[in-house]
Scaffold this motif. Sequence first.
Motif, PDB file in Angstrom:
ATOM      1  N   ILE A   1      56.719  33.396  58.454  1.00  0.00           N
ATOM      2  CA  ILE A   1      57.697  34.146  57.659  1.00  0.00           C
ATOM      3  C   ILE A   1      58.103  35.362  58.471  1.00  0.00           C
ATOM      4  O   ILE A   1      57.283  36.236  58.752  1.00  0.00           O
ATOM      5  CB  ILE A   1      57.110  34.561  56.302  1.00  0.00           C
ATOM      6  N   ARG A   2      59.346  35.414  58.856  1.00  0.00           N
ATOM      7  CA  ARG A   2      59.800  36.472  59.744  1.00  0.00           C
ATOM      8  C   ARG A   2      59.927  37.801  59.002  1.00  0.00           C
ATOM      9  O   ARG A   2      60.350  37.857  57.843  1.00  0.00           O
ATOM     10  CB  ARG A   2      61.145  36.107  60.367  1.00  0.00           C
ATOM     11  N   GLN A   3      59.566  38.837  59.705  1.00  0.00           N
ATOM     12  CA  GLN A   3      59.688  40.176  59.157  1.00  0.00           C
ATOM     13  C   GLN A   3      61.143  40.626  59.195  1.00  0.00           C
ATOM     14  O   GLN A   3      61.867  40.348  60.154  1.00  0.00           O
ATOM     15  CB  GLN A   3      58.813  41.146  59.966  1.00  0.00           C
ATOM     16  N   GLU A   4      61.567  41.315  58.161  1.00  0.00           N
ATOM     17  CA  GLU A   4      62.948  41.763  58.109  1.00  0.00           C
ATOM     18  C   GLU A   4      63.210  42.826  59.164  1.00  0.00           C
ATOM     19  O   GLU A   4      62.320  43.605  59.522  1.00  0.00           O
ATOM     20  CB  GLU A   4      63.270  42.329  56.723  1.00  0.00           C
TER      21      GLU A   4
ATOM     22  N   GLN B   1      58.421  53.842  53.578  1.00  0.00           N
ATOM     23  CA  GLN B   1      57.084  54.069  54.107  1.00  0.00           C
ATOM     24  C   GLN B   1      56.174  52.961  53.614  1.00  0.00           C
ATOM     25  O   GLN B   1      55.748  52.952  52.464  1.00  0.00           O
ATOM     26  CB  GLN B   1      56.541  55.427  53.664  1.00  0.00           C
ATOM     27  N   THR B   2      55.886  52.025  54.511  1.00  0.00           N
ATOM     28  CA  THR B   2      55.007  50.911  54.144  1.00  0.00           C
ATOM     29  C   THR B   2      53.571  51.330  54.302  1.00  0.00           C
ATOM     30  O   THR B   2      53.229  52.179  55.128  1.00  0.00           O
ATOM     31  CB  THR B   2      55.300  49.697  55.038  1.00  0.00           C
ATOM     32  N   ALA B   3      52.714  50.719  53.512  1.00  0.00           N
ATOM     33  CA  ALA B   3      51.295  51.042  53.585  1.00  0.00           C
ATOM     34  C   ALA B   3      50.721  50.547  54.900  1.00  0.00           C
ATOM     35  O   ALA B   3      51.103  49.508  55.425  1.00  0.00           O
ATOM     36  CB  ALA B   3      50.550  50.392  52.420  1.00  0.00           C
ATOM     37  N   ALA B   4      49.815  51.286  55.440  1.00  0.00           N
ATOM     38  CA  ALA B   4      49.177  50.916  56.705  1.00  0.00           C
ATOM     39  C   ALA B   4      48.267  49.723  56.486  1.00  0.00           C
ATOM     40  O   ALA B   4      47.817  49.444  55.379  1.00  0.00           O
ATOM     41  CB  ALA B   4      48.389  52.093  57.269  1.00  0.00           C
ATOM     42  N   ASP B   5      47.981  48.994  57.571  1.00  0.00           N
ATOM     43  CA  ASP B   5      47.112  47.828  57.483  1.00  0.00           C
ATOM     44  C   ASP B   5      45.676  48.201  57.145  1.00  0.00           C
ATOM     45  O   ASP B   5      44.924  47.395  56.648  1.00  0.00           O
ATOM     46  CB  ASP B   5      47.135  47.058  58.797  1.00  0.00           C
ATOM     47  N   GLY B   6      45.283  49.405  57.412  1.00  0.00           N
ATOM     48  CA  GLY B   6      43.921  49.824  57.134  1.00  0.00           C
ATOM     49  C   GLY B   6      43.693  51.232  57.609  1.00  0.00           C
ATOM     50  O   GLY B   6      44.591  51.898  58.132  1.00  0.00           O
ATOM     51  N   VAL B   7      42.517  51.709  57.411  1.00  0.00           N
ATOM     52  CA  VAL B   7      42.155  53.041  57.828  1.00  0.00           C
ATOM     53  C   VAL B   7      41.766  53.015  59.292  1.00  0.00           C
ATOM     54  O   VAL B   7      41.067  52.124  59.748  1.00  0.00           O
ATOM     55  CB  VAL B   7      40.993  53.578  56.967  1.00  0.00           C
ATOM     56  N   SER B   8      42.233  53.999  60.054  1.00  0.00           N
ATOM     57  CA  SER B   8      41.933  54.045  61.462  1.00  0.00           C
ATOM     58  C   SER B   8      40.448  54.285  61.686  1.00  0.00           C
ATOM     59  O   SER B   8      39.777  54.955  60.901  1.00  0.00           O
ATOM     60  CB  SER B   8      42.750  55.157  62.140  1.00  0.00           C
ATOM     61  N   THR B   9      39.934  53.741  62.774  1.00  0.00           N
ATOM     62  CA  THR B   9      38.530  53.935  63.121  1.00  0.00           C
ATOM     63  C   THR B   9      38.296  55.256  63.839  1.00  0.00           C
ATOM     64  O   THR B   9      37.151  55.621  64.075  1.00  0.00           O
ATOM     65  CB  THR B   9      38.052  52.791  64.026  1.00  0.00           C
ATOM     66  N   ARG B  10      39.348  55.942  64.228  1.00  0.00           N
ATOM     67  CA  ARG B  10      39.205  57.192  64.947  1.00  0.00           C
ATOM     68  C   ARG B  10      39.093  58.351  63.969  1.00  0.00           C
ATOM     69  O   ARG B  10      39.793  58.401  62.961  1.00  0.00           O
ATOM     70  CB  ARG B  10      40.403  57.413  65.870  1.00  0.00           C
ATOM     71  N   PRO B  11      38.227  59.347  64.243  1.00  0.00           N
ATOM     72  CA  PRO B  11      38.126  60.493  63.346  1.00  0.00           C
ATOM     73  C   PRO B  11      39.366  61.365  63.420  1.00  0.00           C
ATOM     74  O   PRO B  11      40.012  61.486  64.458  1.00  0.00           O
ATOM     75  CB  PRO B  11      36.890  61.239  63.878  1.00  0.00           C
ATOM     76  N   ASP B  12      39.695  61.974  62.269  1.00  0.00           N
ATOM     77  CA  ASP B  12      40.856  62.857  62.180  1.00  0.00           C
ATOM     78  C   ASP B  12      42.121  62.145  62.631  1.00  0.00           C
ATOM     79  O   ASP B  12      42.913  62.655  63.434  1.00  0.00           O
ATOM     80  CB  ASP B  12      40.659  64.129  63.006  1.00  0.00           C
TER      81      ASP B  12
ATOM     82  N   GLU C   1      44.756  40.764  54.017  1.00  0.00           N
ATOM     83  CA  GLU C   1      45.696  40.896  55.119  1.00  0.00           C
ATOM     84  C   GLU C   1      46.607  39.679  55.224  1.00  0.00           C
ATOM     85  O   GLU C   1      47.794  39.794  55.538  1.00  0.00           O
ATOM     86  CB  GLU C   1      44.934  41.094  56.429  1.00  0.00           C
ATOM     87  N   ALA C   2      46.044  38.482  54.988  1.00  0.00           N
ATOM     88  CA  ALA C   2      46.872  37.276  55.021  1.00  0.00           C
ATOM     89  C   ALA C   2      47.943  37.313  53.934  1.00  0.00           C
ATOM     90  O   ALA C   2      49.095  36.938  54.162  1.00  0.00           O
ATOM     91  CB  ALA C   2      45.994  36.036  54.875  1.00  0.00           C
ATOM     92  N   GLN C   3      47.589  37.779  52.746  1.00  0.00           N
ATOM     93  CA  GLN C   3      48.565  37.888  51.676  1.00  0.00           C
ATOM     94  C   GLN C   3      49.611  38.957  51.985  1.00  0.00           C
ATOM     95  O   GLN C   3      50.784  38.804  51.656  1.00  0.00           O
ATOM     96  CB  GLN C   3      47.850  38.203  50.362  1.00  0.00           C
ATOM     97  N   ARG C   4      49.187  40.035  52.640  1.00  0.00           N
ATOM     98  CA  ARG C   4      50.134  41.084  53.000  1.00  0.00           C
ATOM     99  C   ARG C   4      51.119  40.583  54.051  1.00  0.00           C
ATOM    100  O   ARG C   4      52.312  40.890  53.995  1.00  0.00           O
ATOM    101  CB  ARG C   4      49.381  42.304  53.516  1.00  0.00           C
ATOM    102  N   LYS C   5      50.623  39.806  55.013  1.00  0.00           N
ATOM    103  CA  LYS C   5      51.515  39.247  56.020  1.00  0.00           C
ATOM    104  C   LYS C   5      52.490  38.250  55.400  1.00  0.00           C
ATOM    105  O   LYS C   5      53.652  38.173  55.795  1.00  0.00           O
ATOM    106  CB  LYS C   5      50.703  38.568  57.126  1.00  0.00           C
ATOM    107  N   ALA C   6      51.999  37.470  54.424  1.00  0.00           N
ATOM    108  CA  ALA C   6      52.885  36.508  53.768  1.00  0.00           C
ATOM    109  C   ALA C   6      53.982  37.218  52.980  1.00  0.00           C
ATOM    110  O   ALA C   6      55.074  36.683  52.812  1.00  0.00           O
ATOM    111  CB  ALA C   6      52.070  35.603  52.847  1.00  0.00           C
ATOM    112  N   LYS C   7      53.694  38.415  52.519  1.00  0.00           N
ATOM    113  CA  LYS C   7      54.682  39.158  51.743  1.00  0.00           C
ATOM    114  C   LYS C   7      55.660  39.900  52.645  1.00  0.00           C
ATOM    115  O   LYS C   7      56.863  39.889  52.418  1.00  0.00           O
ATOM    116  CB  LYS C   7      53.973  40.142  50.816  1.00  0.00           C
ATOM    117  N   ARG C   8      55.145  40.542  53.683  1.00  0.00           N
ATOM    118  CA  ARG C   8      55.998  41.332  54.560  1.00  0.00           C
ATOM    119  C   ARG C   8      56.557  40.524  55.722  1.00  0.00           C
ATOM    120  O   ARG C   8      57.611  40.843  56.258  1.00  0.00           O
ATOM    121  CB  ARG C   8      55.226  42.522  55.130  1.00  0.00           C
TER     122      ARG C   8
END
Length: 422
Positions: free
Chosen positions: A190-193, A210-221, A264-271
């Motif tokens: 499913i291609r991204q717009e 502003q789309t939600a990020a895929d996750g929280v970064s592993t880097r501090p601050d 994440e798979a469901q998010r990719k299928a949506k976006r």
Amino acid sequence: MKGLRLLRWSGSVLSLRTRPCCFIHKYQYQYPAQPLGLLRLQSSAAAPLRTVSEPEDDKEPRDSTDYTLLPSPPPSRPPSSARLSALHARLVLPTRLPLEILARCLVDPSADTNSNFNNASLSLLGSDLLGYYTSEAIICRYPRLPTEVMKAAMAAYCGPKTLAAITREWGVEVAAAPGREVDPGFLQCIRQEAGNASVNGTGTQVKELQTAADGVSTRPDAESPTRGWRRGASSKTLYGDRFGDEIQRTETDYAERPELRKEEAQRKAKRGVTLEQASTGFVGALMGAMYIHAGKKAARNFFKAHVLSRHLDVSKLFEFRQPTRDLSKLCAREGFESPVARIESETGRKSRTPVFVVGVFAGKDKLGEGSGSSLDEARFRAAVGALKGWYLYSPLEVRVPSEATGGRPWEPVLVDGGEVVV
């Protein structure tokens, strides 16, 4: 080096489960109520020859299988696809890799969120194999490469842009939209717009939301406005992936919360995903499928033929800002004499196009040579040539750890002290 015990792998990746409850299962998706005949086989192995017995009672109506609601082609179609067979022959894939597996490699998780029928698991294995084979080949061939140059070389060999180019060179075309009626030989996602596309005709562009990020970064601050100073070589090694890019989630997060992969798979299928991401997943999935079904040797030969055979001039990946200072620090660390620049020849000093040839010496040893239209430029290039001569050292015989499975034991390679830290 110990080989992996493939028999312990999950049946959804290695081979088809033999239990009756898993042999044919009801397609589980969040769709309206579906008839009992809506069934399909797992495409992790060749489709079995035996079929489900028909009801003996003539009064009971026979339900014909309907694949209308399936998001990807059923596993019964790959053997009859001419496009898929041509791709199998074009890549000279072994016969132990069935067409059903090749068709599964072409199904992106954005097209089919069911992990039993998409290439998510194969892509995860193949991506790790690509990174492992590439890193050992670069490190064993150039043991003195700086960290930044090594990551750039890895991105040039197995980065997303390179894998997308490999997909195009293989002649793989992308389907306009996934579905059960699509030929299994197409790459389905499913291609991204586009960023300048309008959202529901409101005039607002997609890139403005502003789309939600895929996750929280592993880097501090990670959200700190002064985060730029943390993007050094150490930060990229500790908090980044094999290319030095910042990662959002680690394998520890997935182990603690297995539902994250499904989300994440469901998010990719949506976006949707980009063609570069879908192509990267396909090449990684094919690499993982080669390792599982054809063996370690066949997977490595496949990697050498399609990835490592690409020409890369590593000397053009260097970028020095103060090569004379770096060369002085390097000579002090290695116990050499302090480098001295000496002019070797010149021509046309008082003309419009003078040429100076300068050499850098450490005692009686010549470290590098450079030419330029001025003495400073020639000295700069001579220092750069000396640094490249040190960092691009390569042993005469290169043997990587993954090849140490035969009778000949593996001999450790040179382990350098690392790049110069000023």
